[in-house]
Design a protein around this motif. Structure first.
Motif, PDB file in Angstrom:
ATOM      1  N   VAL A 137     -34.160  34.506  30.902  1.00 30.29           N
ATOM      2  CA  VAL A 137     -35.284  35.684  30.661  1.00 30.29           C
ATOM      3  C   VAL A 137     -34.919  36.342  29.457  1.00 30.29           C
ATOM      4  O   VAL A 137     -35.961  36.719  28.836  1.00 30.29           O
ATOM      5  N   ALA A 138     -34.361  36.827  30.090  1.00 31.31           N
ATOM      6  CA  ALA A 138     -33.782  38.145  29.092  1.00 31.31           C
ATOM      7  C   ALA A 138     -33.823  37.477  27.361  1.00 31.31           C
ATOM      8  O   ALA A 138     -34.343  38.157  26.412  1.00 31.31           O
ATOM      9  N   GLY A 139     -33.395  36.124  27.277  1.00 26.89           N
ATOM     10  CA  GLY A 139     -32.743  36.137  25.318  1.00 26.89           C
ATOM     11  C   GLY A 139     -34.700  35.797  25.489  1.00 26.89           C
ATOM     12  O   GLY A 139     -34.819  36.116  24.010  1.00 26.89           O
ATOM     13  N   PHE A 158     -35.471  31.728  22.970  1.00 29.07           N
ATOM     14  CA  PHE A 158     -35.119  30.239  24.213  1.00 29.07           C
ATOM     15  C   PHE A 158     -34.400  30.045  23.437  1.00 29.07           C
ATOM     16  O   PHE A 158     -33.469  29.245  24.280  1.00 29.07           O
ATOM     17  N   VAL A 159     -33.904  29.334  22.593  1.00 29.24           N
ATOM     18  CA  VAL A 159     -31.900  28.882  21.692  1.00 29.24           C
ATOM     19  C   VAL A 159     -31.440  30.058  22.211  1.00 29.24           C
ATOM     20  O   VAL A 159     -30.122  29.424  22.716  1.00 29.24           O
ATOM     21  N   ALA A 160     -31.287  31.240  22.053  1.00 32.36           N
ATOM     22  CA  ALA A 160     -30.525  31.965  22.623  1.00 32.36           C
ATOM     23  C   ALA A 160     -29.807  32.260  23.515  1.00 32.36           C
ATOM     24  O   ALA A 160     -29.115  32.091  24.743  1.00 32.36           O
ATOM     25  N   GLY A 161     -31.438  31.982  24.937  1.00 34.76           N
ATOM     26  CA  GLY A 161     -31.506  32.106  26.383  1.00 34.76           C
ATOM     27  C   GLY A 161     -30.528  30.665  27.179  1.00 34.76           C
ATOM     28  O   GLY A 161     -29.553  30.759  27.304  1.00 34.76           O
ATOM     29  N   VAL A 162     -30.493  29.525  26.309  1.00 37.14           N
ATOM     30  CA  VAL A 162     -29.690  28.416  26.590  1.00 37.14           C
ATOM     31  C   VAL A 162     -28.367  28.052  26.371  1.00 37.14           C
ATOM     32  O   VAL A 162     -27.497  27.605  26.556  1.00 37.14           O
ATOM     33  N   LEU A 163     -28.353  29.301  24.961  1.00 37.50           N
ATOM     34  CA  LEU A 163     -26.490  29.456  24.484  1.00 37.50           C
ATOM     35  C   LEU A 163     -25.909  30.458  25.611  1.00 37.50           C
ATOM     36  O   LEU A 163     -24.737  29.460  26.202  1.00 37.50           O
ATOM     37  N   ASN A 164     -26.357  31.127  26.415  1.00 37.72           N
ATOM     38  CA  ASN A 164     -26.341  32.245  26.948  1.00 37.72           C
ATOM     39  C   ASN A 164     -26.098  31.536  28.245  1.00 37.72           C
ATOM     40  O   ASN A 164     -24.416  31.886  29.176  1.00 37.72           O
ATOM     41  N   VAL A 165     -26.756  30.607  28.681  1.00 39.02           N
ATOM     42  CA  VAL A 165     -26.894  30.156  29.760  1.00 39.02           C
ATOM     43  C   VAL A 165     -25.101  29.240  30.651  1.00 39.02           C
ATOM     44  O   VAL A 165     -25.113  29.186  31.177  1.00 39.02           O
ATOM     45  N   LEU A 166     -25.212  28.683  28.888  1.00 39.15           N
ATOM     46  CA  LEU A 166     -24.617  27.788  28.822  1.00 39.15           C
ATOM     47  C   LEU A 166     -22.961  27.976  28.469  1.00 39.15           C
ATOM     48  O   LEU A 166     -21.747  27.267  29.458  1.00 39.15           O
ATOM     49  N   ARG A 167     -22.522  28.838  28.482  1.00 36.44           N
ATOM     50  CA  ARG A 167     -21.424  30.017  27.773  1.00 36.44           C
ATOM     51  C   ARG A 167     -21.021  30.563  29.526  1.00 36.44           C
ATOM     52  O   ARG A 167     -20.243  30.375  29.147  1.00 36.44           O
ATOM     53  N   SER A 168     -22.167  31.421  29.813  1.00 32.47           N
ATOM     54  CA  SER A 168     -22.307  32.109  31.653  1.00 32.47           C
ATOM     55  C   SER A 168     -21.664  30.984  32.521  1.00 32.47           C
ATOM     56  O   SER A 168     -20.910  30.840  33.106  1.00 32.47           O
ATOM     57  N   ALA A 169     -22.081  29.548  32.058  1.00 33.62           N
ATOM     58  CA  ALA A 169     -22.029  28.298  33.290  1.00 33.62           C
ATOM     59  C   ALA A 169     -20.428  28.076  32.917  1.00 33.62           C
ATOM     60  O   ALA A 169     -19.814  27.004  33.687  1.00 33.62           O
ATOM     61  N   GLY A 170     -19.562  28.140  31.256  1.00 35.62           N
ATOM     62  CA  GLY A 170     -18.543  27.634  31.500  1.00 35.62           C
ATOM     63  C   GLY A 170     -18.312  26.514  30.596  1.00 35.62           C
ATOM     64  O   GLY A 170     -18.082  25.818  30.895  1.00 35.62           O
ATOM     65  N   LYS A 205     -28.229  34.804  37.974  1.00 38.93           N
ATOM     66  CA  LYS A 205     -27.665  35.965  36.990  1.00 38.93           C
ATOM     67  C   LYS A 205     -27.297  34.602  35.410  1.00 38.93           C
ATOM     68  O   LYS A 205     -28.238  34.943  34.750  1.00 38.93           O
ATOM     69  N   LEU A 206     -27.928  33.665  35.789  1.00 39.77           N
ATOM     70  CA  LEU A 206     -28.410  32.389  34.667  1.00 39.77           C
ATOM     71  C   LEU A 206     -29.684  32.232  34.478  1.00 39.77           C
ATOM     72  O   LEU A 206     -29.707  31.901  33.363  1.00 39.77           O
ATOM     73  N   SER A 207     -30.456  32.675  35.231  1.00 43.64           N
ATOM     74  CA  SER A 207     -31.904  32.619  35.186  1.00 43.64           C
ATOM     75  C   SER A 207     -32.292  34.370  34.872  1.00 43.64           C
ATOM     76  O   SER A 207     -32.905  33.897  33.550  1.00 43.64           O
ATOM     77  N   THR A 208     -31.525  35.324  34.971  1.00 47.76           N
ATOM     78  CA  THR A 208     -31.378  36.687  34.214  1.00 47.76           C
ATOM     79  C   THR A 208     -31.225  36.388  33.174  1.00 47.76           C
ATOM     80  O   THR A 208     -32.229  36.787  31.418  1.00 47.76           O
ATOM     81  N   GLU A 209     -29.586  35.756  32.658  1.00 50.07           N
ATOM     82  CA  GLU A 209     -29.618  35.629  30.869  1.00 50.07           C
ATOM     83  C   GLU A 209     -30.776  35.014  30.718  1.00 50.07           C
ATOM     84  O   GLU A 209     -31.065  35.255  29.224  1.00 50.07           O
TER      85      GLU A 209
END
Length: 119
Positions: free
Chosen positions: A63-65, A95-107, A57-61
């Protein structure tokens, strides 16, 4: 004489009741060990599956960003003829949006509404 004292060492044969008691203790012991082992295996397998799902899930988010940012940049370059600047800028934004999505999803990052309530 206890059941443990009977046996081949002293020349006496254990009685039917003693053998039955031994068998019952062995069956109970095996059932306990089997149950504990099955529970441990179940916990281990479910944890591994959940970890794999979370990683996917995290890697997909992430890469999608990046892909969405690159696609938007490429379309801007084609539309306005600004090649390669649109692609570079939006690739970095993706890239920044992808990192933020990963951080948000990981809590690891609070949602914006949570930050507003705390501040």
């Amino acid at each position: 004489m206890s059941p443990d004292e009977n046996g081949p060492g002293n020349g006496q044969r254990p009685t039917e009741a003693e053998l039955s008691e031994r068998k019952n203790r062995l069956v109970r012991s095996l059932e306990e060990r089997t149950t504990k082992s099955a529970e441990a295996d179940k916990r281990a397998s479910s944890g591994a599956g959940q970890g794999y799902a979370q990683a996917m899930k995290l890697s997909t988010e992430f890469v999608a960003g990046i892909l969405v940012g690159a696609a938007i940049g490429w379309m801007i370059d084609k539309g306005f003829g600004t090649s390669p600047w649109g692609l570079i800028v939006f690739l970095l934004l993706g890239f920044v949006a992808g990192v933020l999505n990963v951080l948000r999803s990981a809590g690891l990052m609070a949602e914006q509404k949570d930050r507003m309530n705390d501040g």
